[in-house]
Design a protein around this motif. Structure first.
Motif, PDB file in Angstrom:
ATOM      1  N   LEU A  95     -73.210  56.192 -77.523  1.00  0.00           N
ATOM      2  CA  LEU A  95     -71.954  56.192 -78.435  1.00  0.00           C
ATOM      3  C   LEU A  95     -71.978  54.684 -79.027  1.00  0.00           C
ATOM      4  O   LEU A  95     -71.389  54.304 -80.017  1.00  0.00           O
ATOM      5  N   ARG A  96     -73.248  54.076 -78.786  1.00  0.00           N
ATOM      6  CA  ARG A  96     -73.571  52.570 -79.343  1.00  0.00           C
ATOM      7  C   ARG A  96     -72.293  51.776 -79.071  1.00  0.00           C
ATOM      8  O   ARG A  96     -71.697  50.945 -79.864  1.00  0.00           O
ATOM      9  N   ARG A  97     -71.997  51.834 -77.594  1.00  0.00           N
ATOM     10  CA  ARG A  97     -70.975  50.679 -77.111  1.00  0.00           C
ATOM     11  C   ARG A  97     -71.371  49.944 -76.075  1.00  0.00           C
ATOM     12  O   ARG A  97     -72.414  50.206 -75.440  1.00  0.00           O
ATOM     13  N   LEU A  98     -70.770  48.625 -76.107  1.00  0.00           N
ATOM     14  CA  LEU A  98     -70.808  47.696 -75.226  1.00  0.00           C
ATOM     15  C   LEU A  98     -69.853  47.344 -74.190  1.00  0.00           C
ATOM     16  O   LEU A  98     -68.717  47.061 -75.034  1.00  0.00           O
ATOM     17  N   PHE A  99     -69.992  47.017 -73.202  1.00  0.00           N
ATOM     18  CA  PHE A  99     -68.774  46.380 -72.364  1.00  0.00           C
ATOM     19  C   PHE A  99     -69.290  45.184 -71.588  1.00  0.00           C
ATOM     20  O   PHE A  99     -70.381  45.344 -70.912  1.00  0.00           O
ATOM     21  N   GLU A 100     -68.377  44.206 -71.497  1.00  0.00           N
ATOM     22  CA  GLU A 100     -68.655  43.105 -70.260  1.00  0.00           C
ATOM     23  C   GLU A 100     -67.358  43.158 -69.407  1.00  0.00           C
ATOM     24  O   GLU A 100     -66.478  43.581 -69.955  1.00  0.00           O
ATOM     25  N   ILE A 101     -67.739  43.440 -67.939  1.00  0.00           N
ATOM     26  CA  ILE A 101     -66.755  43.469 -66.984  1.00  0.00           C
ATOM     27  C   ILE A 101     -66.526  42.028 -66.407  1.00  0.00           C
ATOM     28  O   ILE A 101     -67.340  41.223 -65.925  1.00  0.00           O
ATOM     29  N   PHE A 133     -74.268  48.874 -82.605  1.00  0.00           N
ATOM     30  CA  PHE A 133     -73.308  48.561 -81.573  1.00  0.00           C
ATOM     31  C   PHE A 133     -72.075  47.889 -81.948  1.00  0.00           C
ATOM     32  O   PHE A 133     -72.158  46.968 -82.545  1.00  0.00           O
ATOM     33  N   THR A 134     -71.067  48.449 -81.164  1.00  0.00           N
ATOM     34  CA  THR A 134     -69.717  47.889 -81.319  1.00  0.00           C
ATOM     35  C   THR A 134     -69.186  47.644 -79.874  1.00  0.00           C
ATOM     36  O   THR A 134     -69.624  48.137 -78.950  1.00  0.00           O
ATOM     37  N   GLY A 135     -68.109  46.771 -79.828  1.00  0.00           N
ATOM     38  CA  GLY A 135     -67.568  46.688 -78.599  1.00  0.00           C
ATOM     39  C   GLY A 135     -66.639  47.813 -77.980  1.00  0.00           C
ATOM     40  O   GLY A 135     -66.041  48.437 -78.933  1.00  0.00           O
ATOM     41  N   GLY A 136     -66.855  48.467 -76.850  1.00  0.00           N
ATOM     42  CA  GLY A 136     -66.231  49.479 -76.474  1.00  0.00           C
ATOM     43  C   GLY A 136     -64.788  49.287 -76.321  1.00  0.00           C
ATOM     44  O   GLY A 136     -64.237  48.386 -76.157  1.00  0.00           O
ATOM     45  N   VAL A 137     -64.009  50.558 -76.419  1.00  0.00           N
ATOM     46  CA  VAL A 137     -62.567  50.367 -76.399  1.00  0.00           C
ATOM     47  C   VAL A 137     -62.232  51.530 -75.296  1.00  0.00           C
ATOM     48  O   VAL A 137     -62.839  52.256 -75.134  1.00  0.00           O
ATOM     49  N   ASP A 138     -60.738  51.428 -75.303  1.00  0.00           N
ATOM     50  CA  ASP A 138     -60.109  52.640 -74.473  1.00  0.00           C
ATOM     51  C   ASP A 138     -60.770  52.895 -73.089  1.00  0.00           C
ATOM     52  O   ASP A 138     -61.080  54.066 -72.909  1.00  0.00           O
ATOM     53  N   PHE A 139     -61.333  52.210 -72.116  1.00  0.00           N
ATOM     54  CA  PHE A 139     -61.976  52.319 -70.872  1.00  0.00           C
ATOM     55  C   PHE A 139     -60.892  51.829 -69.886  1.00  0.00           C
ATOM     56  O   PHE A 139     -60.892  50.706 -69.815  1.00  0.00           O
ATOM     57  N   HIS A 140     -60.313  52.433 -69.067  1.00  0.00           N
ATOM     58  CA  HIS A 140     -59.217  52.158 -68.368  1.00  0.00           C
ATOM     59  C   HIS A 140     -59.207  53.342 -66.982  1.00  0.00           C
ATOM     60  O   HIS A 140     -59.541  54.205 -67.158  1.00  0.00           O
ATOM     61  N   GLY A 141     -58.490  52.603 -65.958  1.00  0.00           N
ATOM     62  CA  GLY A 141     -58.524  53.463 -64.906  1.00  0.00           C
ATOM     63  C   GLY A 141     -58.032  52.759 -63.714  1.00  0.00           C
ATOM     64  O   GLY A 141     -57.929  51.421 -63.503  1.00  0.00           O
ATOM     65  N   LEU A 156     -57.858  49.035 -57.081  1.00  0.00           N
ATOM     66  CA  LEU A 156     -58.801  48.332 -58.203  1.00  0.00           C
ATOM     67  C   LEU A 156     -58.480  49.048 -59.388  1.00  0.00           C
ATOM     68  O   LEU A 156     -58.316  50.372 -59.739  1.00  0.00           O
ATOM     69  N   GLU A 157     -57.793  48.251 -60.491  1.00  0.00           N
ATOM     70  CA  GLU A 157     -57.287  48.703 -61.839  1.00  0.00           C
ATOM     71  C   GLU A 157     -58.250  47.805 -62.759  1.00  0.00           C
ATOM     72  O   GLU A 157     -58.733  46.854 -62.505  1.00  0.00           O
ATOM     73  N   TRP A 158     -58.564  48.709 -63.940  1.00  0.00           N
ATOM     74  CA  TRP A 158     -59.263  48.226 -64.840  1.00  0.00           C
ATOM     75  C   TRP A 158     -58.813  48.573 -66.344  1.00  0.00           C
ATOM     76  O   TRP A 158     -58.450  49.651 -66.373  1.00  0.00           O
ATOM     77  N   LYS A 159     -58.992  47.840 -67.256  1.00  0.00           N
ATOM     78  CA  LYS A 159     -58.392  48.064 -68.536  1.00  0.00           C
ATOM     79  C   LYS A 159     -59.220  47.255 -69.567  1.00  0.00           C
ATOM     80  O   LYS A 159     -60.290  46.484 -69.361  1.00  0.00           O
ATOM     81  N   THR A 160     -59.324  47.734 -71.051  1.00  0.00           N
ATOM     82  CA  THR A 160     -59.941  47.152 -71.887  1.00  0.00           C
ATOM     83  C   THR A 160     -59.067  46.442 -73.014  1.00  0.00           C
ATOM     84  O   THR A 160     -58.454  46.998 -73.759  1.00  0.00           O
ATOM     85  N   PRO A 161     -58.823  44.978 -72.886  1.00  0.00           N
ATOM     86  CA  PRO A 161     -57.756  44.416 -73.724  1.00  0.00           C
ATOM     87  C   PRO A 161     -58.172  44.141 -74.853  1.00  0.00           C
ATOM     88  O   PRO A 161     -57.283  44.086 -75.786  1.00  0.00           O
ATOM     89  N   GLU A 162     -59.502  44.087 -75.061  1.00  0.00           N
ATOM     90  CA  GLU A 162     -59.968  44.065 -76.695  1.00  0.00           C
ATOM     91  C   GLU A 162     -61.236  44.544 -76.653  1.00  0.00           C
ATOM     92  O   GLU A 162     -61.940  44.646 -75.592  1.00  0.00           O
TER      93      GLU A 162
END
Length: 273
Positions: A95-101, A133-141, A156-162
């Motif tokens: 999907l050419r997405r990248l995330f930092e946790i 590649f772009t910064g990933g979005v809409d990954f939460h749970g 444990l909760e996580w979200k993608t604020p940006e």
């Protein structure tokens, strides 16, 4: 990169019983923040793979140099010297997405934003086609954890604020509950104390590593994943509840999220806070 949760500014205290995890070296000095950071990274990376079974994804034990070489997406020689060994937390090459946790606080958000920017610049400098590649979005749970013989439910909760940054936090139920489902329905969560995190962080990390490394099936109720941390006859096991969501299979194209460093081993705690 592994991080610990925000500690509310409280001064560090002495090592407590949370370090007394079976298999852990007696002289180990691994901080409790790393236990909880490792568990968070491990679970969130695992859930990304579960949610995107068709993606080819790399996790934070793979450098950008390795990712580019493995996939043939770009020209490794275009990486700067200090970019060759950096490892993004989640790199989805399909999907050419990248995330930092990162933990759930403003300073960590700023750090994640800067790291994601750096990783994206490095990746996109090498790309040979037009798909960047772009910064990933809409990954939460969220994931709920019940300790066998205990009362409180951990969450444990996580979200993608940006774009490109996933933030997480640990909480627990405000009062005791007999099941994860009851706690989820009540939706009354409070921050874990530093003492609770110190005391049980090692056990939680041990539980998470055992579950993920065995690629156990995850279960979901209204989008919330739950697992029970139990100890039966001295042998640690993970019991999962609810309807089956899915499993990271060998044919899905998703790679196994890596261990994050520090002490490792299968097993779960049998006591609760």
């Amino acid at each position: 990169m592994s991080d610990g949760p925000a500690a509310g500014g409280e001064p560090p205290g002495p090592a407590v019983q949370g370090y007394d995890v079976p298999g852990r070296k007696p002289d180990s000095q691994m901080p409790w923040e790393l236990f909880m950071g490792n568990a968070s990274h491990r679970l969130i990376a695992y859930m990304y793979g579960v949610n995107h079974p068709r993606s080819r994804a790399y996790y934070n034990n793979k450098s950008i140099k390795t990712i580019i070489r493995d996939t043939g997406l770009g020209d490794v020689s275009l990486l700067l010297p200090d970019e060759r060994e950096i490892c993004p937390d989640i790199t989805d090459v399909s999907l050419r997405r990248l995330f930092e946790i990162k933990p759930w606080n403003e300073r960590a958000l700023q750090e994640g934003r800067e790291e994601a920017r750096k990783y994206l610049a490095a990746l996109n400098r090498t790309i040979l086609d037009s798909r960047r590649f772009t910064g990933g979005v809409d990954f939460h749970g969220e994931i709920l954890i019940r300790f066998a013989g205990g009362q409180y439910i951990w969450r444990l909760e996580w979200k993608t604020p940006e774009p490109g940054v996933v933030q997480y936090r640990w909480m627990r139920s405000q009062k005791p509950f007999d099941s994860e489902a009851a706690a989820y329905k009540a939706a009354q969560w409070v921050d874990l104390t530093v003492e609770e995190l110190r005391q049980y962080g090692g056990w939680v990390e041990k539980a998470v590593e055992g579950m993920v490394s065995r690629r156990e099936k995850l279960a979901t109720v209204s989008g919330t994943v739950g697992m029970v941390i139990d100890l039966i006859g001295g042998v640690a096991t993970t019991v999962l509840w609810g309807a089956i969501l899915g499993q990271m299979g060998s044919g899905s194209g998703a790679q196994q999220p890596p261990a994050q460093g520090g002490w490792r081993g299968a097993g779960l705690i049998g006591r609760a806070p």
